[in-house]
Design a protein around this motif. Structure first.
Motif, PDB file in Angstrom:
ATOM      1  N   GLN A  67       0.885  -1.196  -0.214  1.00 21.45           N
ATOM      2  CA  GLN A  67      -0.041  -0.036  -0.039  1.00 21.45           C
ATOM      3  C   GLN A  67       0.694   1.156  -0.086  1.00 21.45           C
ATOM      4  O   GLN A  67       0.276   2.322   0.062  1.00 21.45           O
ATOM      5  N   SER A  68       2.153   1.042   0.157  1.00 19.01           N
ATOM      6  CA  SER A  68       2.924   2.007   0.395  1.00 19.01           C
ATOM      7  C   SER A  68       3.431   2.977  -1.064  1.00 19.01           C
ATOM      8  O   SER A  68       3.880   4.333  -0.907  1.00 19.01           O
ATOM      9  N   GLY A  69       3.213   2.239  -2.146  1.00 19.84           N
ATOM     10  CA  GLY A  69       3.542   2.843  -3.458  1.00 19.84           C
ATOM     11  C   GLY A  69       5.011   2.936  -3.656  1.00 19.84           C
ATOM     12  O   GLY A  69       5.421   3.301  -4.811  1.00 19.84           O
ATOM     13  N   SER A 128       5.640  13.467  -2.136  1.00 24.64           N
ATOM     14  CA  SER A 128       4.475  14.603  -1.825  1.00 24.64           C
ATOM     15  C   SER A 128       4.507  14.906  -0.482  1.00 24.64           C
ATOM     16  O   SER A 128       4.152  15.765  -0.095  1.00 24.64           O
ATOM     17  N   GLU A 132       3.898  11.146   5.308  1.00 21.51           N
ATOM     18  CA  GLU A 132       3.386   9.783   5.080  1.00 21.51           C
ATOM     19  C   GLU A 132       4.753   8.854   5.187  1.00 21.51           C
ATOM     20  O   GLU A 132       4.519   7.696   5.377  1.00 21.51           O
ATOM     21  N   LEU A 133       5.688   9.335   4.482  1.00 22.88           N
ATOM     22  CA  LEU A 133       6.943   8.669   4.320  1.00 22.88           C
ATOM     23  C   LEU A 133       7.467   8.171   5.691  1.00 22.88           C
ATOM     24  O   LEU A 133       8.155   7.213   5.938  1.00 22.88           O
ATOM     25  N   PHE A 136       5.669   5.812   7.331  1.00 24.17           N
ATOM     26  CA  PHE A 136       6.035   4.169   6.523  1.00 24.17           C
ATOM     27  C   PHE A 136       7.432   3.907   7.224  1.00 24.17           C
ATOM     28  O   PHE A 136       7.427   2.726   7.593  1.00 24.17           O
TER      29      PHE A 136
ATOM     30  N   CYS B 185      -6.463   2.123   0.750  1.00 20.22           N
ATOM     31  CA  CYS B 185      -5.607   3.095   1.147  1.00 20.22           C
ATOM     32  C   CYS B 185      -5.715   4.443   0.098  1.00 20.22           C
ATOM     33  O   CYS B 185      -5.590   4.176  -1.019  1.00 20.22           O
ATOM     34  N   TYR B 186      -5.535   5.488   0.679  1.00 20.74           N
ATOM     35  CA  TYR B 186      -5.676   6.759  -0.193  1.00 20.74           C
ATOM     36  C   TYR B 186      -4.818   7.885   0.224  1.00 20.74           C
ATOM     37  O   TYR B 186      -4.723   8.013   1.351  1.00 20.74           O
ATOM     38  N   PRO B 187      -4.212   8.632  -0.748  1.00 17.99           N
ATOM     39  CA  PRO B 187      -4.382   8.312  -2.212  1.00 17.99           C
ATOM     40  C   PRO B 187      -3.333   7.399  -2.780  1.00 17.99           C
ATOM     41  O   PRO B 187      -2.364   7.008  -2.085  1.00 17.99           O
ATOM     42  N   THR B 190       0.663   8.207  -3.926  1.00 17.77           N
ATOM     43  CA  THR B 190       1.787   9.014  -3.565  1.00 17.77           C
ATOM     44  C   THR B 190       2.476   7.614  -2.624  1.00 17.77           C
ATOM     45  O   THR B 190       2.121   6.569  -2.624  1.00 17.77           O
ATOM     46  N   VAL B 191       3.757   8.028  -2.061  1.00 16.41           N
ATOM     47  CA  VAL B 191       4.503   6.901  -1.426  1.00 16.41           C
ATOM     48  C   VAL B 191       4.542   7.298   0.096  1.00 16.41           C
ATOM     49  O   VAL B 191       4.265   8.437   0.524  1.00 16.41           O
ATOM     50  N   GLY B 192       4.513   6.174   0.913  1.00 14.11           N
ATOM     51  CA  GLY B 192       4.377   6.291   2.412  1.00 14.11           C
ATOM     52  C   GLY B 192       3.429   5.771   2.974  1.00 14.11           C
ATOM     53  O   GLY B 192       2.426   4.668   2.165  1.00 14.11           O
ATOM     54  N   LEU B 193       3.217   5.785   4.129  1.00 17.70           N
ATOM     55  CA  LEU B 193       2.039   5.259   4.816  1.00 17.70           C
ATOM     56  C   LEU B 193       0.563   6.086   4.875  1.00 17.70           C
ATOM     57  O   LEU B 193       0.769   7.199   5.239  1.00 17.70           O
ATOM     58  N   LYS B 194      -0.127   5.529   4.198  1.00 14.42           N
ATOM     59  CA  LYS B 194      -1.350   6.172   3.980  1.00 14.42           C
ATOM     60  C   LYS B 194      -2.281   6.298   5.064  1.00 14.42           C
ATOM     61  O   LYS B 194      -2.773   5.268   5.749  1.00 14.42           O
TER      62      LYS B 194
END
Lengths: 272, 211
Positions: A67-69, A128, A132-133, A136, B185-187, B190-194
């Motif tokens: 889910q992290s991209g 962005s 969030e990063l 994570f 999960c949204y968005p 993007t990268v990271g924990l949503k």
């Protein structure tokens, strides 16, 4: 009258000795198993726990990647077996020393940050939302930490181990001395053999107790917390059981040696 | 046999007999004083013994009269397929929603209801291309079909919402009316924990039960 009194005292003291020997063996086994960090480490190594935890960490980290991209490559080689083993061993040592232990996650964190930056650069992606990063990264680091410590409530319950260890050591020495005095007194009063009965009765009790306990327990499918912890707990129980059996065998041998010595002495007298 | 030897054998026999008697005596004493405690702990340990073979292999069955599943699917097994044609989603539905299962498909929160039962049906999936990457493209009125082993259920998207991941009150489990809630999960780009979740709500518009 005096002979009868002597006989009653003999049986009573032998019964008390049996109870004390049983207590002595039980406490001694607890001391060399549950209260011994090296025993725990030995059982951990036996169940392949370190490797399982190492794999588990990788597996659980991969759950958050989806889910992290980010790409799976960012969590590759963040940790290794040696690192996991060292952290688990340190954690155990600290628990047994009654000290709190903080898993050093800096290596994992720094590695992860470097790999994420490299990935973002190579994929030409811009983070962005730094928050969030960071979340994570914290999540991945927490996965590592939680797999090592199993549950952060554990230290709360085991911080009394050093005190218990000291009490148990004093208890073993004290019980040993009391048993020896008791056997000596019994011998003086009765002029009979005093060692075989407590040894044989204790050995029999251990064998019967072990047998009936394992007959009632359904340990094959035992599950607690996760597969590895369950296997480890089972191995610890089996280890304690085998130590009890070894103690019983030793007591049995002591009993037989005493009887043999007595027999040889008697036979020598008969020959004369 | 000399008397001394006889005496010796008698003494040895006596030692064995007394040992055995003491052993029995102590076992009886322990039995009468601690058997309840032992039994309690043995039962607790035995309750922790779970056999995988104990899980029922019988198929999921639905009772149309009571509108309840008679036999729930086993945890971790596939019991249906989720289809949203408008965005090209066609995925297996797994019973349970832990992260291990979500690696394989759409999860079904075990504490929520099943299609046809008339309550909230909560289904998460990851936001990757393989799963719900295109869920945020779903429009109100789009059709969602769940093909379960016991019937086919059609829902129309009634609304979409972006919620905070720490606010489960936005996905209430209720039994007043049937609502399908799909979320991811949204968005998605993007990268990271949503920390946000994109939720699609669907209202039941059709149900066909397998005979």
């Amino acid at each position: 009258m005096q002979a009868r009194l002597r006989m009653i005292s003999y049986y009573l003291l032998e019964l008390i000795s049996t109870i004390l020997v049983l207590l002595f063996v039980g406490i001694l086994v607890i001391k060399i198993t549950l209260l011994n960090p090296n025993y725990l480490k030995k059982q951990i190594a036996k169940t392949n726990y370190y490797a399982e935890v190492n794999e588990d960490i990788s597996e659980e980290m991969s759950y958050y990647i989806l889910q992290s991209g980010l790409d799976n490559s960012v969590i590759e080689d963040l940790h290794n077996l040696d690192m996991v083993k060292k952290d688990i061993d340190n954690y155990i040592d600290n628990i047994y020393a009654g000290e709190s232990y903080v898993v050093d996650t800096n290596v994992v964190k720094n590695n992860l940050e470097a790999k994420i930056n490299a990935y973002l650069e190579s994929a030409n992606v811009k983070a962005s939302n730094q928050e969030e990063l960071d979340m994570f990264i914290d999540q991945i680091v927490t996965v590592y930490k939680n797999k090592i410590i199993i549950n952060d409530q554990i230290p709360k319950y085991v911080n009394k181990i050093p005190v218990i260890n000291k009490i148990v050591t004093v208890g073993i020495i004290g019980l040993g001395i009391v048993i020896l005095i008791l056997l000596f007194v019994t011998r003086v009063i009765s002029k009979k053999m005093v060692i075989p009965i407590p040894c044989l009765a204790t050995a029999l009790m251990i064998f019967i107790g072990n047998f009936s306990l394992f007959k009632s327990l359904e340990l094959d499918e035992f599950f607690f917390w996760n597969k590895h912890v369950s296997e480890l707990l089972k191995e610890i129980v089996f280890g304690i059981s085998s130590y009890m059996n070894i103690s019983a065998v030793i007591l049995l041998i002591i009993c037989l040696i005493c009887l043999l010595i007595r027999s040889i002495r008697r036979l020598k007298i008969v020959k004369r | 046999m000399p008397n001394k030897l006889k005496h010796l054998l008698k003494e040895i026999a006596e030692q064995f007999a007394i040992s055995f008697f003491f052993c029995c005596l102590l076992i009886v004493a322990i039995y009468f004083t601690c058997s309840n405690t032992f039994e309690k702990y043995i039962n607790i340990i035995n309750m922790m013994s779970v056999s995988e073979t104990e899980a029922s292999n019988l198929p999921v069955a639905f009772d149309i009269v009571s509108k309840r599943l008679e036999r729930n699917p086993n945890y971790g097994t596939v019991w249906g397929t989720l289809k949203i044609e408008s965005v090209g989603i066609d995925l297996p539905i797994y019973q349970g929603d832990d992260l291990k299962l979500l690696k394989k498909g759409v999860g079904h929160f075990a504490g929520s209801y099943f299609p046809g039962e008339g309550g909230s049906i909560i289904m998460p999936a990851h936001n990757t291309k393989k799963f719900f990457r295109h869920l945020p493209e779903v429009k109100v009125g789009d059709e969602i079909v769940i093909e379960a082993t016991y019937g086919t259920f059609t829902y129309n998207v009634s609304k979409t919402e972006i919620i905070d991941y720490q606010d489960p009150s936005k996905l209430p489990v209720q039994e007043e009316h049937e609502v399908l809630m799909l979320y991811t999960c949204y968005p998605v780009n993007t990268v990271g924990l949503k920390t946000k979740r994109f939720v699609v709500f669907g209202e039941l518009v059709g149900a066909e039960y397998a005979s």
